[in-house]
Design an enzyme around this catalytic site. Sequence first.
Site, PDB file in Angstrom:
ATOM      1  N   HIS A   1      -4.721   8.806  -4.089  1.00 14.22           N
ATOM      2  CA  HIS A   1      -4.295   9.774  -3.078  1.00 14.22           C
ATOM      3  C   HIS A   1      -5.019  11.093  -3.316  1.00 14.22           C
ATOM      4  O   HIS A   1      -5.255  11.501  -4.467  1.00 14.22           O
ATOM      5  CB  HIS A   1      -2.779   9.994  -3.145  1.00 14.22           C
ATOM      6  CG  HIS A   1      -1.999   9.049  -2.291  1.00 14.22           C
ATOM      7  ND1 HIS A   1      -0.690   8.707  -2.550  1.00 14.22           N
ATOM      8  CD2 HIS A   1      -2.337   8.365  -1.155  1.00 14.22           C
ATOM      9  CE1 HIS A   1      -0.254   7.867  -1.629  1.00 14.22           C
ATOM     10  NE2 HIS A   1      -1.229   7.641  -0.777  1.00 14.22           N
TER      11      HIS A   1
ATOM     12  N   ASP B   1      -4.287  14.223  -3.239  1.00 16.33           N
ATOM     13  CA  ASP B   1      -3.731  15.305  -4.053  1.00 16.33           C
ATOM     14  C   ASP B   1      -3.832  15.026  -5.549  1.00 16.33           C
ATOM     15  O   ASP B   1      -3.471  15.875  -6.363  1.00 16.33           O
ATOM     16  CB  ASP B   1      -2.279  15.601  -3.655  1.00 16.33           C
ATOM     17  CG  ASP B   1      -1.350  14.408  -3.798  1.00 16.33           C
ATOM     18  OD1 ASP B   1      -1.798  13.275  -3.564  1.00 16.33           O
ATOM     19  OD2 ASP B   1      -0.160  14.604  -4.118  1.00 16.33           O
TER      20      ASP B   1
END
Length: 389
Positions: A66, A68
């Site tokens: 992901h 982030d």
Amino acid sequence: MVSSVSVTFLGTASAQPSTTRNHSSLALRLDGDVWLFDCGEATQHQVQKSSVKMSKIQKIFITHTHGDHIFGLLPLLASRLNGAGGMANGADDPRAQGAAHSLATEPIEIYGPYGTRAYVRSGLVYTHTLLGGPYVVHELRFASDPPPSADSSTLPLNSAELSTGRNIVQQADGTWPDIFTSDQFIVSAAPIKHSVPCVGYVILERPVPGKMNPSLYIPHLKRTRMPLSVLRQLQQGESVTLPDGTLLEGPQRRPGRKLVILGDTYDPSPIASIAADADILIHEATNAHLPGVDPDTKAADTYEIVHERATSRGHSTPQMAGAFAKRIGARKLVLNHFSARYAGDDDLNETARKIMEAIRDSAQDKFDTDKEVICARDFMTVDVEARNS
């Protein structure tokens, strides 16, 4: 023996950063060496603002892909390995000719799930970034991934990328044991349940010398020609036979420290068996139900609703983190990966302080009351004390 082990949090936010929390990353500091776990956007800025030294970063462990948790990886690699923007036809640049491989430096080692290698390779290619030092990517392959022999990228090997990257096969019990070993540490991994393939890491220090009581040995050492040399051997837990036949045995070695660093998860059960008896568990606590404390609490919300909302998105509440810490017998729990609604300036902001105290108490209620729970904030450092026995 490593004398100092600590964790410095470089980013403690979940999906969205805020003015007080950056995207996910933490630095495990082993005396002077640094291993990063996750590398969200702007991690290199956080390193520059912290006491962590960029030049000391040796390894980077990615829990999942992901954004982030990985968007900061390429910029950090460029800074760490003296990267620069090249030209599309820049064959004359020595870095494009593979000069990075001839450098006398150890490569930066990157560990992550399937796709990590392709992400790094394509990012460097399409930004025309040339690195001045080598790196290598090791992928942890889930059983559902393509065969271990298959690469995760259709692009050729990058000029700075070593060909020694491994595709590490998941064992029958689901774990990846001993993905890295040294004289001092063993790193293993296991899957944890999230919305995408995600792993948690277990860092185990090998047994360390026991506490020395010199008074037990001094009378015997006086009869040797090299007492300091014998003493050093005993301090390492070795046995020494003196010329007169006397056998001296060093103190029994003590268990080393154990850290468990989880990525995003709504259920870390698959890692429980190798995470047991951790000195520190770092567990996400993205969402919490805090009526009367958090002014943004929805009137219709209950803990059950918040729990369901968190787990449906692959995340945990503080209570879930506390329960898992209790389950594995952790000695200390550090909560991490907070929603942007929970500010990280609780040392200055009274509202933020009350919210973080309530989050901590929620986890403590499911953990052990005599064990410490900490809510991480950016640039916080937590020491990992050596075990007494």
